[in-house]
Design a protein around this motif. Structure first.
Motif: not given
Length: 327
Positions: A145-151
């Motif tokens: 649920f962090l931006p890295d995973a979203a990216a």
């Protein structure tokens, strides 16, 4: 039982028994002592006609009964055929309805919306692996649920099928029932970049929890469960541990341990209130923190300088024997 008549007796004309052709029949009646009342050709011809009419009448009755029976049998067979046809049509309709129901089950529902009301913000793309687990109400590391995973999720969404290739995967983990399967690299599988909760920073936990709480809707959790998860994170925000040295690290470990344990307990059908602080687990987390601080001081003395968290983590990755998870 009388033999079946293949013709209508009503269509047979009555013979002319006064004709010369029947002379022998008439003479036999005239001389027959059993027919004393017959003394001439006219009486004999009349008697023969009466006998023929009796037989013909009986045959007509038999034929009419036969026609009626045939009609009833035909009606019965027609009704049976109609019933069978209706049953087949009903089965066909039910089959079509069942197929439609199966299609409807696989179809995403068209939910109602408010006309003229658009999206208030850009929707957060959830990593497909996290979406799969959240929908199944299973444990998901906060990294997803962090931006890295979203990216990473955005990148996967842009990939096209013709760039897909295959790899060997172990289905079922390390259990004896596991098997090697061939899967596409675009399949919904765990990210190789995922970081365990225990290795996240407090800032990452804070950043991920909002998206995590919103994603609970994928599993259609009851309101009381959603409230419990929210209070679990809120209690850590107001915890006195944050004011103590190493408290942030202790809470990171506590979150990692308790959230995973709760999902295991839920699978065993014995969940508990996650928002209630478990003092024993928190104390164990503090023991790990104190050991980590001690290890960092030893490493610092070896290098002649103070070791920060990043240096400590890097050192542990190269010297696994000093891992805080080791016994």
């Amino acid at each position: 039982m009388a033999n079946r008549l293949e013709f209508d007796p009503a269509l047979i004309p009555c013979p002319d028994f006064s004709d010369e052709f029947y002379a022998a029949f008439r003479n036999s009646l005239i001389i027959d002592p059993n027919h004393a009342g017959i003394t001439n050709n006219q009486e004999a011809a009349r008697h023969l006609k009466e006998q023929w009419e009796v037989v013909n009448t009986r045959q007509r009755e038999q034929y009419q009964a036969q026609v009626l029976a045939d009609q009833e049998e035909a009606d019965r067979r027609r009704e049976e055929a109609e019933v069978l046809q209706r049953q087949r049509e009903a089965e066909d309709r039910e089959r079509v309805l069942e197929q439609a129901r199966e299609v409807e089950k696989k179809r995403i529902p068209a939910y109602s919306f408010v006309a003229g009301q658009g999206a208030h913000r850009k929707p957060l793309r959830i990593h497909p692996y996290a979406e799969k687990l959240m929908s199944a109400r299973k444990y998901v590391p906060l990294w997803y649920f962090l931006p890295d995973a979203a990216a990473e999720a955005e990148e996967r969404a842009k990939e096209v099928l013709d760039t897909n290739h295959y790899q060997i995967a172990n289905e079922g983990g390390e259990s004896s029932s596991s098997a090697l399967v061939l899967v596409g690299t675009h399949s919904i599988r765990a990210s190789p970049n995922a970081i365990p909760d225990a290795k996240l920073t407090w800032s990452q936990v804070i950043l991920a929890r909002g998206a995590y709480l919103k994603a609970l809707s994928l599993g259609a959790w009851p309101n009381e469960h959603v409230k419990m998860f929210a209070e679990f994170f809120a209690c850590m925000d107001t915890s006195e541990e944050l004011n103590a040295k190493g408290g942030v690290r202790a809470l990171v470990l506590y979150q990692a341990e308790m959230r995973m344990d709760w999902f295991k307990a839920n699978e065993r059908q014995k969940p508990y209130d996650l928002s209630v602080t478990n003092g024993a687990v928190l104390e164990d987390c503090w023991k790990i923190v104190r050991r980590e601080e001690f290890d960092k001081s030893l490493i610092g003395m070896c290098f002649g300088s103070q070791v920060n968290d990043d240096q400590y983590t890097d050192y542990l990755s190269r010297n696994s024997t000093l891992s805080p998870d080791s016994s």
